[in-house]
Design a protein around this motif. Structure first.
Motif, PDB file in Angstrom:
ATOM      1  N   GLY A  89       4.358   7.964 -64.085  1.00  0.00           N
ATOM      2  CA  GLY A  89       3.224   9.029 -64.247  1.00  0.00           C
ATOM      3  C   GLY A  89       2.565   9.004 -65.664  1.00  0.00           C
ATOM      4  N   ARG A  90       1.206   8.992 -65.419  1.00  0.00           N
ATOM      5  CA  ARG A  90       0.433   9.071 -66.816  1.00  0.00           C
ATOM      6  C   ARG A  90      -0.936   9.613 -66.400  1.00  0.00           C
ATOM      7  NH1 ARG A  90       0.451   4.145 -70.851  1.00  0.00           N
ATOM      8  NH2 ARG A  90       2.693   4.552 -70.714  1.00  0.00           N
ATOM      9  N   ALA A  91      -1.609  10.475 -67.345  1.00  0.00           N
ATOM     10  CA  ALA A  91      -3.027  10.986 -67.015  1.00  0.00           C
ATOM     11  C   ALA A  91      -3.729   9.739 -67.367  1.00  0.00           C
ATOM     12  CB  ALA A  91      -3.123  12.007 -68.139  1.00  0.00           C
ATOM     13  N   LEU A  92      -4.974   9.950 -66.470  1.00  0.00           N
ATOM     14  CA  LEU A  92      -5.743   8.701 -66.372  1.00  0.00           C
ATOM     15  C   LEU A  92      -6.511   8.333 -67.709  1.00  0.00           C
ATOM     16  CD1 LEU A  92      -7.097   6.533 -64.401  1.00  0.00           C
ATOM     17  CD2 LEU A  92      -8.819   8.115 -64.331  1.00  0.00           C
ATOM     18  N   HIS A  93      -6.874   9.494 -68.469  1.00  0.00           N
ATOM     19  CA  HIS A  93      -7.428   9.205 -69.958  1.00  0.00           C
ATOM     20  C   HIS A  93      -6.267   8.567 -70.861  1.00  0.00           C
ATOM     21  CE1 HIS A  93      -5.626  13.380 -70.561  1.00  0.00           C
ATOM     22  NE2 HIS A  93      -5.546  13.101 -71.603  1.00  0.00           N
ATOM     23  N   LYS A  94      -4.980   8.549 -70.623  1.00  0.00           N
ATOM     24  CA  LYS A  94      -4.208   8.136 -71.486  1.00  0.00           C
ATOM     25  C   LYS A  94      -3.638   6.667 -70.826  1.00  0.00           C
ATOM     26  CE  LYS A  94      -2.120  12.408 -73.258  1.00  0.00           C
ATOM     27  NZ  LYS A  94      -0.873  13.437 -73.437  1.00  0.00           N
ATOM     28  N   SER A 134       6.556   2.105 -49.324  1.00  0.00           N
ATOM     29  CA  SER A 134       5.593   2.803 -50.169  1.00  0.00           C
ATOM     30  C   SER A 134       6.004   4.271 -50.741  1.00  0.00           C
ATOM     31  CB  SER A 134       4.247   3.021 -49.477  1.00  0.00           C
ATOM     32  OG  SER A 134       3.126   3.584 -50.081  1.00  0.00           O
ATOM     33  N   SER A 135       5.165   5.524 -50.403  1.00  0.00           N
ATOM     34  CA  SER A 135       5.624   6.416 -50.863  1.00  0.00           C
ATOM     35  C   SER A 135       4.840   7.542 -50.303  1.00  0.00           C
ATOM     36  CB  SER A 135       5.624   6.571 -52.472  1.00  0.00           C
ATOM     37  OG  SER A 135       5.491   7.873 -53.127  1.00  0.00           O
ATOM     38  N   ILE A 136       5.439   8.856 -50.514  1.00  0.00           N
ATOM     39  CA  ILE A 136       4.512   9.968 -50.011  1.00  0.00           C
ATOM     40  C   ILE A 136       3.217  10.004 -50.854  1.00  0.00           C
ATOM     41  CG2 ILE A 136       5.238  11.872 -51.644  1.00  0.00           C
ATOM     42  CD1 ILE A 136       4.919  11.998 -47.712  1.00  0.00           C
ATOM     43  N   ALA A 137       3.215   9.216 -52.085  1.00  0.00           N
ATOM     44  CA  ALA A 137       1.977   9.264 -52.849  1.00  0.00           C
ATOM     45  C   ALA A 137       1.110   8.304 -52.161  1.00  0.00           C
ATOM     46  CB  ALA A 137       2.319   8.673 -54.395  1.00  0.00           C
ATOM     47  N   GLY A 138       1.395   7.448 -51.462  1.00  0.00           N
ATOM     48  CA  GLY A 138       0.429   6.456 -50.602  1.00  0.00           C
ATOM     49  C   GLY A 138      -0.192   7.363 -49.515  1.00  0.00           C
ATOM     50  N   LEU A 139       0.023   8.395 -49.340  1.00  0.00           N
ATOM     51  CA  LEU A 139      -0.614   9.417 -48.435  1.00  0.00           C
ATOM     52  C   LEU A 139      -1.340  10.412 -49.028  1.00  0.00           C
ATOM     53  CD1 LEU A 139       2.140   9.368 -45.741  1.00  0.00           C
ATOM     54  CD2 LEU A 139      -0.086   7.981 -45.924  1.00  0.00           C
ATOM     55  N   ARG A 140      -0.996  10.909 -50.030  1.00  0.00           N
ATOM     56  CA  ARG A 140      -1.781  12.054 -50.748  1.00  0.00           C
ATOM     57  C   ARG A 140      -1.797  11.574 -52.315  1.00  0.00           C
ATOM     58  NH1 ARG A 140       1.491  15.313 -53.651  1.00  0.00           N
ATOM     59  NH2 ARG A 140       3.768  15.411 -52.849  1.00  0.00           N
ATOM     60  N   ALA A 145      -0.228  11.166 -61.731  1.00  0.00           N
ATOM     61  CA  ALA A 145       0.210   9.678 -61.509  1.00  0.00           C
ATOM     62  C   ALA A 145      -0.945   9.073 -60.655  1.00  0.00           C
ATOM     63  CB  ALA A 145       1.694   9.771 -60.638  1.00  0.00           C
ATOM     64  N   SER A 146      -2.196   8.957 -61.443  1.00  0.00           N
ATOM     65  CA  SER A 146      -3.338   8.359 -60.410  1.00  0.00           C
ATOM     66  C   SER A 146      -3.089   7.063 -60.180  1.00  0.00           C
ATOM     67  CB  SER A 146      -4.677   8.760 -61.159  1.00  0.00           C
ATOM     68  OG  SER A 146      -4.642   8.161 -62.604  1.00  0.00           O
TER      69      SER A 146
END
Length: 250
Positions: A89-94, A134-140, A145-146
């Motif tokens: 994970g990483r914030a988008l602005h970083k 994939s991951s549950i992050a593939g659905l939401r 972790a953008s």
């Protein structure tokens, strides 16, 4: 139908979910090629129908060559499990472009290259199964972790499109979407979350556990059981699906 003698390819097969799926397929009689970036890790788990080959899924030439050698040694790939990936994970602005490209290159480009090369031989057979982990992050959206979320959404899009391309043919394409699984990635993410959120490692681990609806980490073997269903008789009409393994509705 039996899986005995069928050639299966599992990327990222030396640890975690990939290893659990590889062991399941070997137990079913498959000749399983596992790939990863560290030969020592692969050597530790090879044997009993499992063959380790070093391959970086980000490297097109290496994927083409390695899959070709595996096909020559063990026959056409009839089960392809695109599992290799990274999770951070990483914030988008970083998020710099190098981080973004490495995530996409590993998770999405790696799945594309793996499946493309597996299909070259699979299309010459009368049966095939393609599974993307994939991951549950593939659905939401996964908070914080953008980049990871986008890569896993892309994998599901690839699987859904391929399932449409091959409708009516004896090859199916599906994605497994687990929530937090008890793998070495959890240990690494525990440290990362603890640092980013300024909490203890125990608190960081508890945060991941509580994100699973049944309040426990999922075992890699639970994901392997879902993969077994997708390669077993009776699953022929399961195609283009993103299957949640998350302890409840997400």
């Amino acid at each position: 139908m039996t899986l005995a003698g069928k050639h299966a390819l599992v990327t990222g097969g030396g640890t975690g979910i990939g290893l659990a799926i590889a062991k399941m397929l070997a137990a079913e009689g498959c000749q399983v090629t596992i790939t990863g970036r560290r030969q020592a890790v692969l050597d530790q788990v090879a044997g009993d129908g499992i063959f380790g080959m070093v391959m970086d899924v980000r490297d097109e030439a290496q994927v083409v060559e390695t899959v070709g050698v595996a096909v020559e040694a063990r026959g056409p790939v009839q089960i392809c499990v695109a599992n290799a990936g990274i999770a951070e994970g990483r914030a988008l602005h970083k998020t710099d472009l190098a981080f973004w490209r490495d995530m996409m290159s590993t998770n999405l480009d790696g799945a594309f290259l793996t499946i493309r090369e597996a299909l070259a031989s699979m299309r010459t057979t009368d049966w095939g199964r393609v599974i993307a982990v994939s991951s549950i992050a593939g659905l939401r959206g996964l908070q914080g972790a953008s980049c990871y979320t986008a890569s896993k959404h892309g994998m599901i899009g690839l699987i859904r499109a391929l399932s449409e391309d091959y409708l009516g043919k004896p090859i199916t394409f599906n994605a497994l979407c687990p929530a937090y699984v008890d793998t070495p990635i959890i240990a690494r993410n525990t440290l990362s979350i603890a640092k980013r959120a300024s909490v203890s490692e125990d608190k960081a681990r508890a945060m991941m556990i509580s994100a699973n609806r049944h309040n426990r980490l999922i075992s890699p073997e639970e994901v392997a059981v879902a993969a077994r269903w997708l390669v077993s008789p009776g699953s022929e009409s399961v195609n283009g699906q993103a299957i949640e393994i998350a302890g409840g509705q997400m």
